[in-house]
Write an enzyme that holds these catalytic residues in place. Sequence first.
Site, mmCIF file in Angstrom:
data_model
loop_
_atom_site.group_PDB
_atom_site.id
_atom_site.type_symbol
_atom_site.label_atom_id
_atom_site.label_comp_id
_atom_site.label_asym_id
_atom_site.label_seq_id
_atom_site.Cartn_x
_atom_site.Cartn_y
_atom_site.Cartn_z
ATOM 1 N N SER A 1 11.791 8.210 -8.405
ATOM 2 C CA SER A 1 11.146 6.996 -7.883
ATOM 3 C C SER A 1 9.686 7.263 -7.578
ATOM 4 C CB SER A 1 11.858 6.494 -6.637
ATOM 5 O OG SER A 1 11.812 7.460 -5.627
ATOM 6 N N LEU A 2 9.383 8.417 -7.009
ATOM 7 C CA LEU A 2 7.983 8.722 -6.719
ATOM 8 C C LEU A 2 7.198 8.721 -8.025
ATOM 9 C CD1 LEU A 2 8.326 11.536 -4.039
ATOM 10 C CD2 LEU A 2 8.169 9.085 -3.742
ATOM 11 N N GLY B 1 1.139 0.788 -5.059
ATOM 12 C CA GLY B 1 -0.013 -0.041 -4.711
ATOM 13 C C GLY B 1 -1.287 0.783 -4.614
ATOM 14 N N GLY C 1 0.815 -1.221 0.000
ATOM 15 C CA GLY C 1 0.000 0.000 0.000
ATOM 16 C C GLY C 1 0.838 1.256 0.000
ATOM 17 N N ARG D 1 19.364 5.214 -10.111
ATOM 18 C CA ARG D 1 18.142 6.021 -10.180
ATOM 19 C C ARG D 1 18.451 7.488 -9.926
ATOM 20 N NH1 ARG D 1 14.769 8.031 -6.453
ATOM 21 N NH2 ARG D 1 15.550 6.814 -4.709
ATOM 22 N N GLU E 1 8.851 0.068 -6.719
ATOM 23 C CA GLU E 1 10.260 -0.248 -6.495
ATOM 24 C C GLU E 1 10.548 -1.730 -6.694
ATOM 25 O OE1 GLU E 1 11.975 1.259 -2.866
ATOM 26 O OE2 GLU E 1 13.849 0.173 -3.167
ATOM 27 N N HIS F 1 19.830 2.538 -0.092
ATOM 28 C CA HIS F 1 18.662 3.400 -0.187
ATOM 29 C C HIS F 1 17.563 2.855 -1.102
ATOM 30 C CE1 HIS F 1 16.351 7.017 -0.146
ATOM 31 N NE2 HIS F 1 16.575 7.315 -1.407
ATOM 32 N N ARG G 1 23.675 10.257 -7.879
ATOM 33 C CA ARG G 1 23.876 9.662 -6.561
ATOM 34 C C ARG G 1 25.056 8.710 -6.491
ATOM 35 N NH1 ARG G 1 17.647 8.847 -4.588
ATOM 36 N NH2 ARG G 1 17.350 11.069 -4.229
#
Lengths: 668, 271, 279
Positions: free
Chosen positions: A419-420, A15, A11, A414, A404, A366, A298
Site C-alpha cells: 500500500s505504501l 497526496g 495529505g 492487498r 487508498e 484495516h 492477510r
Amino acid sequence: MAKQRVVVVGGGLSGLSMTMKLCELGIPVDLVSLVPVKRSHSVCAQGGINSCNDATRQLGDSEWKHFDDTVYGGDFLNHQPPVKEMCEWAPKVIDLMDRLGVTFNRTGEGFLDRRRFGGTLYKRTAFAGATTGQQLLYALDEQVRRWEAEGLVRKFEHYDFTSPIVDDNGACRGVVIQNLHSMEFLALPADAVVVASGGPGLVYGRSTMSVMCNGSAASRCFRAGAKYGNAEFIQVHPTAIPGADKLRLMSESARGEGGRVWVPRRSQDTRDPKLIPESERYYFLEERYPAYMNLVPRDIATREIFDICVNEGLSVDADKMCVYLDLTHIPKAELDRKLGGILDIYQKFQGVDPREVPMKIFPAVHYSMGGLWTDYERSSSGGLVVGSPRNHETNIPNLYAIGECDYHYHGANRLGANSLLSCIFTGLMVGPGIENKLKQSKTAAADLPPAVFQQAVAAAKEQHQAVLQRPSSDQNPYQIHQELGDLMTRAATVVRRNDQLKAAIATVEELEQRANVATVVDTGSWTNQNVIFTKALMDMFPLAKAILWGALQRDECRGAHFKPDFSMPSLTSDTREGRLQEAEQWCDRFQANTDKWLKSTIATLVDGQPKLSYEDIDTSSIPPRPRLYGLVGAEEIETVWKRRAAAKSAQVDPMAARAAAAPAVASL
Amino acid sequence: MTNELTFIQKHEFLLRRIHSLTGLVPVGLYMCVHLITNASILNGVEAFQNAVYAIHSLGNALVFVEWGAIFLPLLFHAIFGVYIAYSGQFNTSSYGTAKNWRYVAQRITGLIAFVFIVSHVAHMHGWFHVGFWEKLMHSLGLAQFRAYNAASTAAMAMQANIVWPILYAIGIAASVFHFANGVWTMGITWGVWISPAAQKRADRICAAIGVGILLIGFSALGGFMTLDAQKAEDIENRMYTESVNTGRVVPNAKKLTNPKLLEEQAGTAKP
Amino acid sequence: MIASNQPSVIKVRVKRQDGPGQAAYWQHFDIPYEENLNIISVLQKIAAKPITRDGQRVAPIAWDCGCLEEVCGSCTMLINGRVRQSCSALIDRLLEDSPSGEVVLEPMSKFPVVRDLVVDRARIFQALKKVKAWVEVDGYFDMGPGPKQSRTQQEAAYPLSECMSCGCCLEACPQYAKVEVIREAGESEEAYRQRVEAANSVAFIGPHAINQAVLFNSNPTGQFKKAERLEALTEPGGIQVCGNAQNCVAVCPKHIPLTTSIAQAGRAVTVHAVKKFFE
C-alpha cells in the site's frame, strides 16, 4: 489566462507525493487536509514498502514476479496494467525515498535492509524500524514544506472537503472546502482535483484506521456522480490489538521477523502461556500452510484466526476472542532494533511487555481495496502510458483519485507493504498526466465566472445550515455511528452470508433515516466538531450501502470477500488418481466462476442508492489461475490447471493478440 | 509584512554567547581567584596582606582592570542575566525533574548573586572612590575595606553585624552554585559535552569544582569572622612601614585605616 | 493490573474556552467507570452525552485526535498538569497516580487556544520551515539509490526522525513562551496569518526544530545545506534561547535525545560562528 492550479485533497503519502511531483513540474497546488498533513493516517503504517531488489533478483525475483505475487495475492481482481507499472517503478520509488532521507534500516555494509512480508517468498520489503509509514510520510511532508516555503503550495489544513464543483458539462472545476475552526466555506477553483483521502475505516466504527479516515471525501465524490469500484473488498488485518476506542495494528512485520501465531490446544487453557509446552501449542498457521507458515496472505491469516476462535472455540480468552502472537523466542536486542516501535505500542496500550509475554491479537478492519473508479491508459507492453491524462481520472473529467481511495492495484486482497508503494507510486506517476491534462486545456478554472463558485459555496452553506437547524430529536449521531460500525463489522468483514447482508442493508437504511434527523447538540459557528461529525456520518451511508450491496451480489469467494456458501471445496479422495479426477471438476467449476465473477463491481449512486454494474478486468499479462494457499489437493489442481493453461495458449495464440489490442477498460 | 527587530532580537545569538562567555571569563574566573586570595587569610594576616599588595601593585592601572575586566563584564552578565531570567517561565510544579529545578536555581542564584555582589562591593568599597561619596558610604557603615589594612578591615567589616556573615554565606553559596552549574550548562551551549553520558561526567566534575570552591569561600569567610582585628592591624601597619621603606607599596592614605600612619611614615623617612 | 477498589465514576475536570482570547472556565463531568479506558474514550463518552455533573447540558468538548496510537501527535494536551498524548493516557494508570481521584484536562498552555482542548500549533511547522528541515534533492526523477549509510548512521538518525511535531517538548520548555495574536474584526484570513507568522518568526523555535536541523545536517545530502541551517539556528528565536532545563527530553513521548541534539547543534554553531568570524 490565469495560472492553472491543482487542488489535492488529502495529505497522506499519495497526496503529498502528488503535490511534490506537481510542484517539480511547476504547477501550483492547493493542498486540503482535515489535519496538519504531517498527522495523516499514513503515519500508522508500520511494516514497510515492497520492491524487487538486487539481492532478491539473484534469487530469481524480478519486477514481473512482484507483479505476479500482487495479482495472485489479489485473486486476479486487479487490472493488470497499473499493477505492472507499479511493480516496475517500485525499486525506483524506494531509491527516491532513500534519497529524500528516509531512515531505512541498513545492512552491515550500508545497503537497505529487507524483510519478508506475507504473500511472497522473497525478502522484498524495505523498512525504517517499525514506523516505515511515518518515515515515508515525513520525507514527503518535508519536500512539500520546501515547496510551500518557495510559494508553490498553499496548505489548507483543518479544512473539510465538502464537494467537488462540477460545471454544466459535468467536468470538475474546483472544490468547496470548509474551515474546521471558523466554519467558513471557501471555493478553490482548480483545473484538476486530486482526491487522495485514504480509506473509509470509520464506516466500521472501530478499525485500525485513524479517526479522520471517515471516507467522506470519496463519498462526496460518489454523491457527485463518481463511480465507486470494488467497495465490498475490505481487508481485515489478521493481527490487531483490541481496544475500546480503536483496534490498534500489530504489523505483519511481527510475523515477518519470526513471530509465531498459536493457541493452546486445550480450549481456554488458563496457564501462563510460557508454561504451556510446545506439544500442547497449536501453531495452526504453520501446520496448515507449511510453505508460507505464519506469512500466508492477510485474508487467509485472518480467516484462520477467525476460524480458530469462532468455529473451533480455541480463543485464548473466554470473554474476548484472541490468539497468541509470540515473539518471546527472539532475542530482545534484535526485537528492539527491528520492531521496537510496534512493541512499544503494545506495551503502552496493554501494559504488558511483548518481549516477555506473547501478545494477544485478533483481526480488525484495516484497508479498503476498493475505492473511486479511475481510468488508465494501457501501454503496448502491458503497463501504463506514463503521462497520459487518463491515468487515475475518475469518470468526472478533471477529478482524479489516487492512493487508498482509488480502486486499483490490490484487487480482492492487498499484500502487506504494497500500500505504501501504491500510494507513493500513484502520486509520482499521475503528476505528469495531470500536467498534460492542464496543457490540453486552453482555459483556467480561475477565469470562470465567479457565480459558478459562489453558487457552490451557497449550496454547501445551505446544507450546513439545514443540519444545524434540524428540529430536536432523540437521535444521537455518535450512537448511530456506533450502531453502524457494529452492524458493518458483524455483516461485512471476515465471513459474509447473504441473509445477514440483506438484513444489514435494511438496518443501514433505518440508520440512515435516523442520521438524517439526528440532532446536533452544538449549534455554534466556531470549531463545531459535532456538526462536522454528523455530516461525515451521513456520508458514510453511501459507502456502507455500496459495500453491503457489492458483497450481497457477489456470490463467490475472492480474496478478502469470503462467503462460505460459495467456497471452493478441498479435494477429498485418498488416492492421487481420484484427486486428479476431482481436480478436473474443480477446475471446471473454477473456470465457470472466473467467467462469471472475475469482474470489478462498479457502483453509481442514484437517488442515494448504489446501482451496481460489472466491469471486465484486464488480465492481459497474467492469466487468472486458482489461488491455492493451503487447499487440500492443491498439487493436483495445479497439475490439471497448468496442463489446461498450456493447451489453451498453444491453441489460441490469436486470442492473446486480441487481448493485447483490446481497449484497456471495457466500456461501462 | 516587515518585522521590526529590537536590538536584543537582532543580536540575540551574539549577546547570549557573550553572556555565557563572560560568566566563565572573566566573571567566574575572577570569583575563583578572589575566593582563593581571600582564603589565604588562613595562612595568616601576612599572607593575605601580601596577596593584596600584589594586586595593588598594579597601582593606577588597577582601576582600569577593575572596571574593564571585572565590573563591566559583571554588570553585563548580571543585567542581561536578569533579562534572561525574566524571559523564562518556571514550571517545576508540573515538571519537577532535578534539571528543571537547577534551571530555576540558576536564575534565582543569579539574582541573589547580583544583589550580593552589589552589596558586597558597597560594603567593602562603597562603589565609587570619590571623596564625598566615600564619606557618605562610610558613615552608613559601608566602604569598610582598606587595602593596606586588608585583613583587619575585612574582619571588622564582617564582625560589625551578624547580618553580614549570613549575607556573605548565602551570597557565596549562590554565586558558587551559579558558577558551577553555569559551567555545566555552558558546556552544552557551546557543545563541549554532548551525549547524556558525557553531560553526566561533566556534571560530576562541575559539582566537584563547585564544592571545592564553596569550601574555599566558606573557609575565607570563617577566617575573617574569627580573626583578631586589632592584632591583625598591628601586623599590617608593621608590614606597611616595611613595605614603603623597601618601595614595595606606594604610600596612599586612602588605603589605610589610620592615615596618620602615612604622616608618621613620612616623618621617619625624612631624618 | 486493576486495583480492587475502583471508583464507580471517573471524575473529569475540563478547562474550557469558547474561542480565541476568551476567558477559560472549568466544567466537571462524571463518567461511569470501566476498565481499560483512555482519555480519548472518556472524551468520546462526554461527546456522546455532554452533561455536566450538575446535570447541565453543554456543548460537546472540542478536542483533536487522529491515529490513537501515539504516532500522529494530534491529541496532545495537559493531563493532570503534564503534557502528553491523550490516547496513551490510560485512566487506570492515571487514577493510580492521582490521589484526588480526579482527571484534569487542559489545553496546551504554550499555544493559542482555538476552542476547549484544541490549540493552534502552526508555529511548530513554521519552525521546521525556518531550519529547512528537508533534504534538498534536485528532483524526483529516478537518479538511482541514495548514498550508502552505515548502520550506525541510520541508528543515530532514526530516533531523531521519529519526531511527530506534537509539541510536548515545547509545552514543557520554560524558555518557550506563548505567542498569541488575536484576529482583528474584519481582518482577512491571509492578513491575520501573516501577522501570526511575523510574530512567530522571532520567537523560540524550540527543541524539536533544533533536533530536525541536526538530523538533516547529518544526512549525507542534507549536509550540503548545513551552513544555511546553522545560520537559521542563530537567528532570532534560535538555539541561543535554550536554557538547558532539559524538560524537553524528559517529556518527549518518542524518547528523542533532544538535549544531545541541542548540544550537537551548539557545537556546530560555535564552530560555524567562529569560522565565519575569521573568514
